[in-house]
Scaffold this motif. Structure first.
Motif, PDB file in Angstrom:
ATOM      1  N   PHE A  80       2.736  -7.102  13.814  1.00 38.82           N
ATOM      2  CA  PHE A  80       3.348  -7.890  12.745  1.00 38.82           C
ATOM      3  C   PHE A  80       3.368  -7.282  11.386  1.00 38.82           C
ATOM      4  CE2 PHE A  80      -0.843  -8.677  14.145  1.00 38.82           C
ATOM      5  CZ  PHE A  80      -1.653  -9.274  13.023  1.00 38.82           C
ATOM      6  N   GLY A  81       4.605  -7.054  10.875  1.00 38.64           N
ATOM      7  CA  GLY A  81       4.784  -6.289   9.680  1.00 38.64           C
ATOM      8  C   GLY A  81       3.977  -6.594   8.297  1.00 38.64           C
ATOM      9  N   GLY A  82       3.394  -5.741   7.720  1.00 38.33           N
ATOM     10  CA  GLY A  82       2.669  -6.105   6.654  1.00 38.33           C
ATOM     11  C   GLY A  82       1.295  -6.211   6.978  1.00 38.33           C
ATOM     12  N   SER A  83       0.767  -6.143   8.237  1.00 33.07           N
ATOM     13  CA  SER A  83      -0.539  -6.320   8.290  1.00 33.07           C
ATOM     14  C   SER A  83      -1.622  -5.358   8.050  1.00 33.07           C
ATOM     15  CB  SER A  83      -0.849  -6.991  10.177  1.00 33.07           C
ATOM     16  OG  SER A  83      -0.237  -5.946  10.800  1.00 33.07           O
ATOM     17  N   ARG A  84      -2.634  -5.575   8.096  1.00 35.06           N
ATOM     18  CA  ARG A  84      -3.795  -4.663   7.917  1.00 35.06           C
ATOM     19  C   ARG A  84      -4.901  -4.866   9.226  1.00 35.06           C
ATOM     20  NH1 ARG A  84      -5.267  -7.058   1.638  1.00 35.06           N
ATOM     21  NH2 ARG A  84      -2.914  -6.741   0.992  1.00 35.06           N
ATOM     22  N   LEU A  85      -5.462  -3.846   9.325  1.00 38.20           N
ATOM     23  CA  LEU A  85      -6.668  -3.832  10.468  1.00 38.20           C
ATOM     24  C   LEU A  85      -7.385  -5.088  10.702  1.00 38.20           C
ATOM     25  CD1 LEU A  85      -7.223  -1.594  12.636  1.00 38.20           C
ATOM     26  CD2 LEU A  85      -9.028  -0.806  11.210  1.00 38.20           C
ATOM     27  N   GLU A  86      -8.089  -5.649   9.413  1.00 35.16           N
ATOM     28  CA  GLU A  86      -8.258  -6.864   9.395  1.00 35.16           C
ATOM     29  C   GLU A  86      -7.800  -8.173  10.272  1.00 35.16           C
ATOM     30  OE1 GLU A  86      -9.462  -7.821   5.339  1.00 35.16           O
ATOM     31  OE2 GLU A  86      -7.630  -8.256   4.982  1.00 35.16           O
ATOM     32  N   ASP A  87      -6.403  -7.967  10.096  1.00 33.92           N
ATOM     33  CA  ASP A  87      -5.757  -9.001  10.551  1.00 33.92           C
ATOM     34  C   ASP A  87      -5.606  -8.870  12.082  1.00 33.92           C
ATOM     35  OD1 ASP A  87      -5.074  -9.952   8.022  1.00 33.92           O
ATOM     36  OD2 ASP A  87      -3.601  -8.253   7.905  1.00 33.92           O
ATOM     37  N   SER A  88      -5.496  -7.683  12.533  1.00 28.91           N
ATOM     38  CA  SER A  88      -5.597  -7.340  14.197  1.00 28.91           C
ATOM     39  C   SER A  88      -6.991  -7.661  14.657  1.00 28.91           C
ATOM     40  CB  SER A  88      -5.185  -6.055  14.551  1.00 28.91           C
ATOM     41  OG  SER A  88      -3.866  -5.686  14.271  1.00 28.91           O
ATOM     42  N   ASP A 110      -2.317   1.770   7.165  1.00 28.70           N
ATOM     43  CA  ASP A 110      -1.639   2.032   6.041  1.00 28.70           C
ATOM     44  C   ASP A 110      -1.423   1.265   5.039  1.00 28.70           C
ATOM     45  OD1 ASP A 110       0.893   3.291   5.069  1.00 28.70           O
ATOM     46  OD2 ASP A 110       1.751   3.708   6.847  1.00 28.70           O
ATOM     47  N   ASN A 111      -1.273  -0.187   5.289  1.00 27.57           N
ATOM     48  CA  ASN A 111      -1.063  -1.198   4.372  1.00 27.57           C
ATOM     49  C   ASN A 111      -2.626  -1.391   3.722  1.00 27.57           C
ATOM     50  OD1 ASN A 111       1.445  -1.894   4.539  1.00 27.57           O
ATOM     51  ND2 ASN A 111       1.001  -2.925   6.499  1.00 27.57           N
ATOM     52  N   ASP A 112      -3.845  -1.100   4.330  1.00 31.40           N
ATOM     53  CA  ASP A 112      -5.029  -1.184   3.942  1.00 31.40           C
ATOM     54  C   ASP A 112      -5.093  -0.307   2.724  1.00 31.40           C
ATOM     55  OD1 ASP A 112      -4.495  -1.751   6.614  1.00 31.40           O
ATOM     56  OD2 ASP A 112      -6.650  -2.190   6.725  1.00 31.40           O
ATOM     57  N   VAL A 113      -4.728   1.020   2.633  1.00 31.83           N
ATOM     58  CA  VAL A 113      -4.746   2.002   1.884  1.00 31.83           C
ATOM     59  C   VAL A 113      -3.813   1.587   0.644  1.00 31.83           C
ATOM     60  CG1 VAL A 113      -4.241   4.422   1.111  1.00 31.83           C
ATOM     61  CG2 VAL A 113      -5.177   3.620   3.487  1.00 31.83           C
ATOM     62  N   TYR A 117      -7.884  -0.544  -0.187  1.00 31.22           N
ATOM     63  CA  TYR A 117      -9.089  -0.600   0.535  1.00 31.22           C
ATOM     64  C   TYR A 117      -9.763   0.648   0.555  1.00 31.22           C
ATOM     65  CZ  TYR A 117      -8.176  -5.332   2.200  1.00 31.22           C
ATOM     66  OH  TYR A 117      -7.915  -6.848   2.187  1.00 31.22           O
ATOM     67  N   THR A 118     -10.882   0.803   0.593  1.00 35.06           N
ATOM     68  CA  THR A 118     -11.625   2.173   0.566  1.00 35.06           C
ATOM     69  C   THR A 118     -11.453   2.667   2.039  1.00 35.06           C
ATOM     70  OG1 THR A 118     -13.669   1.321   0.968  1.00 35.06           O
ATOM     71  CG2 THR A 118     -13.209   1.722  -1.430  1.00 35.06           C
ATOM     72  N   ILE A 157      -2.200  10.206  -0.251  1.00 33.16           N
ATOM     73  CA  ILE A 157      -2.467  11.158   0.801  1.00 33.16           C
ATOM     74  C   ILE A 157      -3.975  11.482   1.032  1.00 33.16           C
ATOM     75  CG2 ILE A 157      -1.851  13.524  -0.275  1.00 33.16           C
ATOM     76  CD1 ILE A 157      -1.292  12.103   3.473  1.00 33.16           C
ATOM     77  N   LYS A 158      -4.610  11.628  -0.323  1.00 32.03           N
ATOM     78  CA  LYS A 158      -5.939  11.785  -0.159  1.00 32.03           C
ATOM     79  C   LYS A 158      -6.769  10.697   0.592  1.00 32.03           C
ATOM     80  CE  LYS A 158      -9.911  13.101  -3.400  1.00 32.03           C
ATOM     81  NZ  LYS A 158     -10.288  12.949  -4.566  1.00 32.03           N
ATOM     82  N   GLU A 159      -6.472   9.603   0.081  1.00 37.25           N
ATOM     83  CA  GLU A 159      -7.138   8.256   0.722  1.00 37.25           C
ATOM     84  C   GLU A 159      -6.871   8.316   2.068  1.00 37.25           C
ATOM     85  OE1 GLU A 159      -5.402   8.525  -2.040  1.00 37.25           O
ATOM     86  OE2 GLU A 159      -6.917   7.881  -3.676  1.00 37.25           O
ATOM     87  N   VAL A 160      -5.436   8.447   2.488  1.00 36.52           N
ATOM     88  CA  VAL A 160      -4.943   8.465   3.872  1.00 36.52           C
ATOM     89  C   VAL A 160      -5.603   9.334   4.828  1.00 36.52           C
ATOM     90  CG1 VAL A 160      -3.027   9.124   5.481  1.00 36.52           C
ATOM     91  CG2 VAL A 160      -2.761   7.718   3.328  1.00 36.52           C
ATOM     92  N   ARG A 161      -6.006  10.706   4.283  1.00 36.27           N
ATOM     93  CA  ARG A 161      -6.564  11.603   5.078  1.00 36.27           C
ATOM     94  C   ARG A 161      -8.104  11.419   5.074  1.00 36.27           C
ATOM     95  NH1 ARG A 161      -2.685  16.664   3.232  1.00 36.27           N
ATOM     96  NH2 ARG A 161      -1.266  16.251   4.877  1.00 36.27           N
TER      97      ARG A 161
END
Length: 223
Positions: A80-88, A110-113, A117-118, A157-161
């Motif tokens: 479901f588009g736009g969701s974050r990990l906490e939603d799942s 992705d959306n969390d970053v 979100y840290t 990208i720093k936070e992503v990695r």
């Protein structure tokens, strides 16, 4: 002054406890209920057989033509588009657990970053995601697709990695849990995301992008 601060702290704690006790759901999570209702309707119309492969997460999952990428898999798409990990995590009892899948593929973070979100917070949500599934489905395999490097969010990208690093570490020490790194395969010779893998928004993927993902994921789907 100290007594006053202590009293305020107790009031805040009491309010938080009352909030949880009332069963109120944050608006950022409650807004997905319509999506859950649509999934429930689909399940009524076409009951899902247990033991399959369920894909959950944000728009990169929702927009994925699973039949095209995995024609023999018969994967179930519950993105479901736009969701974050906490939603799942919150809706796992609606989009994962009822199907008793042998494998769960998740793309979220992705959306969390993007929401600031840290990496540590996202790792905690992933830990909760795993424990939520394992509590009821201890033998289900969990595949986590790394947060992708994208054109529109390259500045993050720093936070992503760092997020990917922490979750990869979690997967490494968790039984039947695998981390799928799609970072390097999505980069060009210049070290930047390959433009042909993305739509005009620089975030969502083209068929070429999904082909890269499918190639990396396929070996992990083998029983």
């Amino acid at each position: 002054m100290i007594k006053t601060l202590a009293s305020l702290a107790l009031l805040v704690l009491f309010a938080a406890t009352s909030f949880a006790a009332d069963g109120e759901v944050p608006a950022s999570i409650a807004k997905w209920q319509k999506d859950m209702d649509k999934f429930a309707k689909k399940d009524q119309q076409n009951p899902v057989k247990p033991g399959g492969v369920v894909f959950v997460g944000s728009s990169s999952i929702r927009m994925w033509d699973l039949d095209k990428s995995f024609p023999k898999l018969n994967g179930l798409n519950r993105g479901f588009g736009g969701s974050r990990l906490e939603d799942s995590v919150y809706y796992a009892d609606k989009i994962i657990l009822p199907y008793k899948p042998r494998t769960v593929v998740v793309y979220a973070g992705d959306n969390d970053v993007a929401a600031k979100y840290t990496p540590e917070r996202i790792r905690e949500d992933f830990q909760e995601f795993v424990s939520t599934i394992r509590e009821e489905l201890p033998s289900t395999k969990i595949l986590y697709i790394a947060v992708k490097p994208s054109l529109s969010r390259w500045k993050m990208i720093k936070e992503v990695r760092e997020t990917n690093k922490l979750i990869a570490q979690e997967c490494a020490k968790t039984d039947n849990c695998e981390f799928i790194d799609i970072d390097a395969p999505m980069l060009g010779e210049d070290g930047k995301p390959r433009p042909e893998l993305f739509k005009k928004d620089g975030l969502h993927m083209t068929d070429e992008g999904y082909a890269v993902w499918a190639k990396e994921i396929q070996p992990h789907l083998q029983d």
